[in-house]
Design a protein around this motif. Structure first.
Motif, mmCIF file in Angstrom:
data_model
loop_
_atom_site.group_PDB
_atom_site.id
_atom_site.type_symbol
_atom_site.label_atom_id
_atom_site.label_comp_id
_atom_site.label_asym_id
_atom_site.label_seq_id
_atom_site.Cartn_x
_atom_site.Cartn_y
_atom_site.Cartn_z
ATOM 1 N N ALA A 1 11.326 21.494 -6.264
ATOM 2 C CA ALA A 1 11.905 21.220 -7.584
ATOM 3 C C ALA A 1 12.018 19.719 -7.831
ATOM 4 O O ALA A 1 11.759 19.238 -8.940
ATOM 5 C CB ALA A 1 13.279 21.880 -7.697
ATOM 6 N N ASP A 2 12.407 18.962 -6.803
ATOM 7 C CA ASP A 2 12.472 17.502 -6.931
ATOM 8 C C ASP A 2 11.096 16.928 -7.254
ATOM 9 O O ASP A 2 10.958 16.011 -8.077
ATOM 10 C CB ASP A 2 12.960 16.866 -5.627
ATOM 11 N N LEU A 3 10.089 17.464 -6.595
ATOM 12 C CA LEU A 3 8.740 16.920 -6.751
ATOM 13 C C LEU A 3 8.152 17.196 -8.132
ATOM 14 O O LEU A 3 7.243 16.492 -8.569
ATOM 15 C CB LEU A 3 7.832 17.467 -5.648
ATOM 16 N N VAL A 4 8.683 18.201 -8.823
ATOM 17 C CA VAL A 4 8.271 18.415 -10.216
ATOM 18 C C VAL A 4 8.640 17.193 -11.052
ATOM 19 O O VAL A 4 7.846 16.705 -11.864
ATOM 20 C CB VAL A 4 8.922 19.687 -10.795
ATOM 21 N N TYR A 5 9.855 16.687 -10.859
ATOM 22 C CA TYR A 5 10.280 15.492 -11.594
ATOM 23 C C TYR A 5 9.368 14.308 -11.278
ATOM 24 O O TYR A 5 9.037 13.510 -12.167
ATOM 25 C CB TYR A 5 11.721 15.131 -11.227
ATOM 26 N N CYS A 6 8.977 14.188 -10.017
ATOM 27 C CA CYS A 6 8.113 13.076 -9.617
ATOM 28 C C CYS A 6 6.725 13.222 -10.233
ATOM 29 O O CYS A 6 6.133 12.237 -10.691
ATOM 30 C CB CYS A 6 8.013 13.009 -8.094
ATOM 31 N N ARG A 7 6.220 14.428 -10.234
ATOM 32 C CA ARG A 7 4.911 14.680 -10.854
ATOM 33 C C ARG A 7 4.903 14.248 -12.319
ATOM 34 O O ARG A 7 3.926 13.695 -12.816
ATOM 35 C CB ARG A 7 4.575 16.174 -10.798
ATOM 36 N N GLU A 8 5.994 14.521 -13.001
ATOM 37 C CA GLU A 8 6.051 14.282 -14.443
ATOM 38 C C GLU A 8 6.453 12.851 -14.792
ATOM 39 O O GLU A 8 6.504 12.489 -15.968
ATOM 40 C CB GLU A 8 7.034 15.268 -15.077
ATOM 41 N N PHE A 9 6.730 12.049 -13.775
ATOM 42 C CA PHE A 9 7.133 10.665 -14.023
ATOM 43 C C PHE A 9 6.009 9.892 -14.708
ATOM 44 O O PHE A 9 4.845 9.961 -14.302
ATOM 45 C CB PHE A 9 7.497 9.989 -12.699
ATOM 46 N N ALA A 10 6.355 9.144 -15.751
ATOM 47 C CA ALA A 10 5.375 8.328 -16.474
ATOM 48 C C ALA A 10 5.194 7.018 -15.709
ATOM 49 O O ALA A 10 5.917 6.043 -15.922
ATOM 50 C CB ALA A 10 5.849 8.064 -17.897
ATOM 51 N N VAL A 11 4.237 7.003 -14.806
ATOM 52 C CA VAL A 11 4.060 5.858 -13.914
ATOM 53 C C VAL A 11 3.728 4.579 -14.683
ATOM 54 O O VAL A 11 3.945 3.464 -14.191
ATOM 55 C CB VAL A 11 2.968 6.171 -12.862
ATOM 56 N N GLU A 12 3.250 4.722 -15.916
ATOM 57 C CA GLU A 12 2.938 3.542 -16.730
ATOM 58 C C GLU A 12 4.175 2.692 -17.002
ATOM 59 O O GLU A 12 4.060 1.512 -17.359
ATOM 60 C CB GLU A 12 2.305 3.969 -18.059
ATOM 61 N N GLU A 13 5.359 3.276 -16.821
ATOM 62 C CA GLU A 13 6.589 2.501 -16.988
ATOM 63 C C GLU A 13 6.673 1.354 -15.983
ATOM 64 O O GLU A 13 7.416 0.391 -16.192
ATOM 65 C CB GLU A 13 7.813 3.409 -16.816
ATOM 66 N N MET A 14 5.893 1.444 -14.911
ATOM 67 C CA MET A 14 5.932 0.431 -13.860
ATOM 68 C C MET A 14 4.741 -0.520 -13.939
ATOM 69 O O MET A 14 4.439 -1.231 -12.983
ATOM 70 C CB MET A 14 5.978 1.116 -12.487
ATOM 71 N N VAL A 15 4.082 -0.554 -15.083
ATOM 72 C CA VAL A 15 2.859 -1.336 -15.223
ATOM 73 C C VAL A 15 3.073 -2.820 -14.949
ATOM 74 O O VAL A 15 2.143 -3.525 -14.514
ATOM 75 C CB VAL A 15 2.247 -1.125 -16.631
ATOM 76 N N ASP A 16 4.270 -3.327 -15.163
ATOM 77 C CA ASP A 16 4.541 -4.747 -14.941
ATOM 78 C C ASP A 16 4.944 -5.061 -13.504
ATOM 79 O O ASP A 16 5.163 -6.224 -13.156
ATOM 80 C CB ASP A 16 5.641 -5.231 -15.892
ATOM 81 N N ASP A 17 5.053 -4.039 -12.672
ATOM 82 C CA ASP A 17 5.408 -4.255 -11.270
ATOM 83 C C ASP A 17 4.223 -4.828 -10.498
ATOM 84 O O ASP A 17 3.058 -4.505 -10.778
ATOM 85 C CB ASP A 17 5.827 -2.936 -10.610
#
Length: 249
Positions: free
Chosen positions: A206-222
Motif C-alpha cells: 500500500a505504501d508503494l502505491v503512493y510512491c508509484r504515483e509520486f510526480a517525480v518531476e517535482e524534483m526536477v531542480d534537484d
C-alpha cells in the motif's frame, strides 16, 4: 476472511530480520487456522496482533520521517522511556516501553484528531476483555468476527490515508540520498531500492502505491535528477500497484 487477508497489503514487504518475518507468519497462521476451525475468539486475538503490528510499522515510519516532532510528542513520558523510544531498533520494541493504548498518540503527528485516535485505539479495550477470563465468548459466530474485522480494516485504511505525506517524505529523502550511483551502497538501482528503501523503511504494498504515483518531476531542480528519475522508474517497474482502491480514505 477475504477482508482480513487484505491486511497483508498494509504490512511490510520485508523485515529487518528473520525472526520478525517468522513472527508475522506465525500470527497469520494462528488467525487463519482458528478462523477456519470456527474458534473465532482466538482468531480475533491473532488478528488484533496483526493490527497492532501494522500500527507499530506506521509509528516507525513516522519516527524516521519526522524525528523532531516525534521527540516532542514524547513529552510527558518518563525520561528513560523517551530515550529508549528514540533508540528502539525494531518497531516491535515500542511495546517494551509503552502500553498499547499509548502508541496511538503518535498518530496525531500525521494529522489524526483525538476522536480518530480514540477510534483506532478502541480495539485494545475490546481485546483486553477477551484476553481475560470473563466467562463470556464475545465472538461465537462468523458474523461477529467478520464485523469486527471490517471495523478494524476501516481504521487501517484511515491510518494509511493519513500516512500518505509521511511515505512521500521518506521516498523523496531516499531518492535524494541515493541519487549518486558512486556514493550509494548499491550501484544497481533495484538493489538500492530493495535494501535502502523498501527494507529499511518497512514499506508495504500500500505504501508503494503512493510512491508509484509520486510526480517525480517535482524534483526536477534537484541535483542528480536524471538518476532520481531512473530510481523512480525502476521502482515503478519493480512494484506494480496492487491496492490502489484499498488505500482510499
Amino acid at each position: 476472511m477475504e477482508e482480513a487477508l487484505e491486511l497483508a497489503e498494509y504490512l511490510p514487504q520485508s523485515f529487518a530480520n528473520a525472526s520478525e518475518q517468522a513472527y508475522l507468519d506465525f500470527v497469520w497462521s494462528a488467525f487463519q487456522t482458528n478462523y477456519e476451525a470456527n474458534r473465532y475468539e482466538f482468531a480475533s486475538l491473532a488478528f488484533h496482533l496483526l493490527y497492532m503490528s501494522f500500527v507499530s510499522f506506521s509509528i516507525w515510519q513516522i519516527r524516521l520521517a519526522r524525528p523532531k516532532p516525534f521527540a516532542m510528542a514524547m513529552v510527558g513520558f518518563r525520561t528513560e522511556d523517551e530515550g529508549s523510544l528514540i533508540e528502539c531498533e525494531s518497531p516491535f520494541k515500542f511495546y517494551d516501553r509503552l502500553k498499547e493504548s499509548q502508541i496511538f498518540r503518535f498518530l496525531k503527528l500525521i494529522g489524526c484528531t483525538n476522536q480518530q485516535v480514540g477510534e483506532f485505539a478502541k480495539f485494545v479495550k475490546r481485546r483486553n476483555k477477551i484476553a481475560h477470563p470473563t466467562g463470556t465468548v464475545f465472538f461465537n459466530d462468523q458474523a461477529a468476527i467478520d464485523s469486527e474485522i471490517a471495523d478494524m480494516m476501516k481504521e487501517v485504511r484511515n491510518i494509511e490515508a493519513h500516512m500518505h505525506p509521511v511515505i512521500l517524505e521518506l521516498y523523496q529523502k531516499f531518492l535524494r540520498d541515493s541519487s549518486d550511483p558512486e556514493e550509494r551502497q548499491y550501484a544497481d538501482p533495484s538493489d538500492e531500492i530493495t535494501a535502502n528503501f523498501v527494507h529499511a523503511n518497512y514499506m508495504s504494498a500500500a505504501d508503494l502505491v503512493y510512491c508509484r504515483e509520486f510526480a517525480v518531476e517535482e524534483m526536477v531542480d534537484d541535483d542528480g535528477f536524471e538518476e532520481i528519475k531512473n530510481l523512480h522508474e525502476t521502482l515503478v517497474s519493480m512494484y506494480p500497484a496492487q491496492v490502489e482502491e484499498g488505500v482510499a480514505a
